[in-house]
Design a protein around this motif. Structure first.
Motif, short mmCIF file in Angstrom:
data_model
loop_
_atom_site.label_atom_id
_atom_site.label_comp_id
_atom_site.label_asym_id
_atom_site.label_seq_id
_atom_site.Cartn_x
_atom_site.Cartn_y
_atom_site.Cartn_z
N GLY A 387 50.83 22.94 64.07
CA GLY A 387 51.02 24.04 63.14
C GLY A 387 49.79 24.91 62.92
N ALA A 388 48.64 24.49 63.45
CA ALA A 388 47.42 25.27 63.26
C ALA A 388 47.30 26.34 64.34
CB ALA A 388 46.20 24.35 63.29
N ASP A 389 46.37 27.24 64.17
CA ASP A 389 46.11 28.30 65.15
C ASP A 389 44.65 28.26 65.57
OD1 ASP A 389 48.73 29.55 65.03
OD2 ASP A 389 48.17 30.29 63.04
N ASN A 390 44.40 28.58 66.83
CA ASN A 390 43.02 28.64 67.30
C ASN A 390 42.24 29.71 66.53
OD1 ASN A 390 43.04 26.61 69.16
ND2 ASN A 390 42.57 27.89 70.91
N MET A 391 41.03 29.38 66.15
CA MET A 391 40.16 30.35 65.51
C MET A 391 39.21 30.89 66.57
SD MET A 391 37.89 30.03 62.05
CE MET A 391 37.03 28.55 62.61
N ILE A 392 39.31 32.17 66.85
CA ILE A 392 38.52 32.79 67.91
C ILE A 392 37.08 33.01 67.48
CG2 ILE A 392 38.36 34.79 69.45
CD1 ILE A 392 40.77 32.97 69.96
N VAL A 393 36.90 33.51 66.26
CA VAL A 393 35.58 33.78 65.70
C VAL A 393 35.58 33.24 64.27
CG1 VAL A 393 33.82 35.52 65.21
CG2 VAL A 393 35.47 35.91 67.04
N MET A 394 34.51 32.57 63.89
CA MET A 394 34.44 31.95 62.58
C MET A 394 34.76 32.95 61.46
SD MET A 394 34.02 29.54 60.55
CE MET A 394 33.82 29.46 58.80
N GLY A 395 35.86 32.67 60.73
CA GLY A 395 36.22 33.48 59.57
C GLY A 395 37.02 34.72 59.87
N TYR A 396 37.26 35.04 61.14
CA TYR A 396 37.98 36.27 61.51
C TYR A 396 39.35 35.92 62.09
CZ TYR A 396 33.49 38.85 61.36
OH TYR A 396 32.29 39.42 60.99
N ASN A 397 40.31 36.80 61.84
CA ASN A 397 41.59 36.77 62.54
C ASN A 397 41.94 38.21 62.89
OD1 ASN A 397 43.61 37.92 60.43
ND2 ASN A 397 42.50 36.35 59.27
N PRO A 398 42.96 38.44 63.70
CA PRO A 398 43.22 39.81 64.17
C PRO A 398 43.46 40.84 63.08
CG PRO A 398 44.34 38.24 65.58
CD PRO A 398 43.78 37.45 64.43
#
Length: 599
Positions: A387-398
């Protein structure tokens, strides 16, 4: 191999939890125990109110700061509806969760992670749209933000519970006073930043600041809690803050207070008039305090409660008995492995260099190798049911301010799971089977709000060992870890952090050495950018700053981003139809009036 064995065993525990189901058979009375209701002081009967207009569509992208002017001049947040009496499957909706750290009916102690206990009865100047995370009008229908002031215009006709009169700017002034009271945890920051509240008239107030403060609007909104608007007339009549045995000061929410049984529950009832914003589907709401995960599961399966958060390894058991799940709509809690090693001798004079200038983690090849050793998919499937999502950059999402669409491709190159690439990077840095890289990983005795925390750390250790890293596990409690970090004692360590914050706080805590406890790989330019972000309220400047911060985090492998962990609750679909809530609040659970009854 150790990683996969450990996670397979973790999954096996899910199946074993079904063994106690025999003890959960039958049905229970959802009403629960009773307690003596404390009566509110008498006040004049309150008038009914006309329903306001329906809010327009919310913005599709939240802003880091509140908009300088409110998105709409008079749009309420929420769905205005009048549920017909008896339409819900049960009269009383029961939610269970761990008891708050501090039970209180006083404004002096409502806020932060304990604020949800009185959340259903209160409202704030501004709220957070549960679909987008954008700030939207609530009790303030309009606002404007300047460098050192915030002006609010409050709605007309909003009534306090139990006849305590109409909301005015004076009630807002007193809510600021309560939040700044020296007995309130965290109040020092407000006293340091707020000069005064200037009342222009009954509907308008200006918060004057001592200095620019980027996050104050967020703190005054529903996002943080602690600035709930309460009846000043109620306070004046009582002459003091209420004790735990007395009703809280009257609020304006769609639910009003009924009773509390200390250590057991707190109950609310739908207001007996047309609320200005929304009419909840359920006549009553009970927040029941159950600390044990297995007990919460049993209560959910026997109809004693209808909504409950559960540890991930219990979800399958609940699903097998017909329960369903819903998660918060806004990415909030995230987990990251931080490098504890690389602190500047003087954060204001980077030319003096680092405290530990020769540690291997100063080499970007080491930082990339450690990141490439971690299989996020295995962590996600094994510990979070996927159920989790990969975090690409610490603290950021699209949807974040400053998001760079080039980051996902750079993530694949610099961070993504690639054990062969990790081994090659270690070899380039001079490490191999005959000369293994040796480091330490901190294992805390508990990870607050993340029951899977120790499993994440131990699984990550297995993965690091799989690429030839020699890992020493250092076990300690969080107090010891914090003290040692403040003393800059960690010189070659990884530390699991779990957090939720806005981008400004992300830059402050995870991108600079200006935080109280340095806990990241320090890059001088990130220190400079933190100070630049703190010195302006201009949204365009923040967008530029946050883009550069993210670019540096990616280019320098400044940390090991892992996963966005959703705020998930399980519910009985025979009682609950849906619950749209952001899950990004400081207290995680909010928008209780959004719970819809099953049809």
């Amino acid at each position: 191999m150790g990683t996969h064995i450990r996670l397979v065993l973790a999954l096996a525990l899910v199946l074993s939890s079904a063994l106690f189901l025999a003890a959960c058979g039958g049905s229970g009375d959802s009403g629960g125990t009773t307690a003596t209701t404390t009566q509110q002081p008498q006040a004049p009967q309150q008038p009914a109110q006309a329903a306001p207009a329906t809010a327009p569509d919310a913005p599709t992208r939240p802003t880091t700061l509140a908009p300088l002017v409110a998105p709409t001049a008079a749009a309420p947040t929420g769905n205005v509806s009048m549920a017909p009496p008896g339409a819900a499957p049960v009269e009383r909706l029961v939610m269970s969760m761990t008891a708050p750290t501090d039970e209180t009916n006083s404004a002096l102690n409502v806020g932060g992670t304990s604020g949800w206990q009185l959340g259903p009865m209160y409202e704030w100047a501004a709220s957070v749209d549960p679909e987008t995370g954008a700030y939207v009008p609530m009790l303030a229908e309009d606002w404007s933000i300047a460098e050192q002031s915030i002006k609010y215009t409050f709605r007309e006709g909003v009534q306090f519970h139990n006849g305590w009169g109409e909301l005015s700017a004076h009630d807002f002034e007193d809510s600021i006073r309560d939040a700044m009271h020296e007995d309130n945890p965290g109040s020092a920051q407000y006293r340091a930043n707020i000069d005064n509240v200037e009342i222009l008239n009954d509907r308008e107030a200006v918060v004057n600041l001592k200095r620019i403060n980027v996050t104050l609007f967020r703190n005054i909104s529903q996002f943080v809690g602690g600035f709930e608007l309460m009846s000043s007339a109620n306070f004046d009549e009582l002459g003091r803050y209420p004790s735990l045995d007395e009703p809280p000061l009257a609020g304006t929410g769609p639910y009003q207070y009924v009773e509390r049984s200390e250590g057991s529950y707190i109950r609310f009832k739908r207001v007996p008039y047309q609320h200005w914003r929304v009419t909840p589907d359920f006549e009553e709401l009970e927040l029941r305090f159950i600390s044990e995960e297995s007990t919460r599961l049993a209560a959910l399966l026997t109809d004693e409660v209808h909504i409950s958060p559960l540890a991930t390894d219990l979800h399958e058991t609940a699903f097998s008995k017909g329960m369903a799940s819903v998660k918060g709509t806004i990415p909030a809690k995230r987990i990251v492995l931080s490098f504890l090693c690389c602190y500047l001798e003087d954060r204001t004079m980077p030319e003096l260099g680092y405290v530990y200038p020769d540690v291997p983690m100063m080499d970007i090849r080491i930082r990339q190798a450690l990141s490439k050793a971690i299989d996020r998919d295995v962590l996600n499937r094994g510990l979070f049911n996927g159920g989790a999502d990969n975090m690409i950059v610490m603290g950021y999402n699209p949807r974040s301010d400053g998001w760079n669409p080039e980051w996902p491709a750079l993530y694949d190159r610099n961070f993504a799971y690639d054990p062969a690439g990790a081994t090659a990077l270690l070899a380039e840095a001079g490490y191999g089977p005959d000369n293994p890289y040796e480091m330490s990983v901190i294992l805390l005795s508990a990870y607050r709000g993340l029951p899977e925390g120790q499993d994440v750390v131990l699984a990550s250790v297995d993965m690091l060992q799989d690429i030839g890293v020699k890992v020493n596990i250092e076990s300690m409690d969080s107090a010891t870890q914090g003290a040692r970090a403040r003393n800059l004692e960690f010189d070659n360590h990884l530390n699991l952090r779990q957090t939720s914050s806005d981008l400004f706080t992300n830059v402050f805590i995870y991108g600079s050495q200006w935080g109280r406890t340095p806990g990241v790989f320090i890059i001088p330019r990130l220190n400079e950018l933190h100070l630049a972000a703190r010195a302006t309220m201009d949204q365009a400047q923040h967008t530029r700053i946050f883009r550069e911060v993210g670019d540096i985090m990616v280019a320098q492998n400044q940390n090991i981003p892992l996963l966005w962990i959703p705020t998930v609750v399980l519910y009985n679909p025979d009682v609950v139809g849906e619950w749209v809530f952001p899950g990004s609040m400081i207290a995680l659970y909010s928008h209780f009036d959004n719970v819809k009854a099953a049809s």
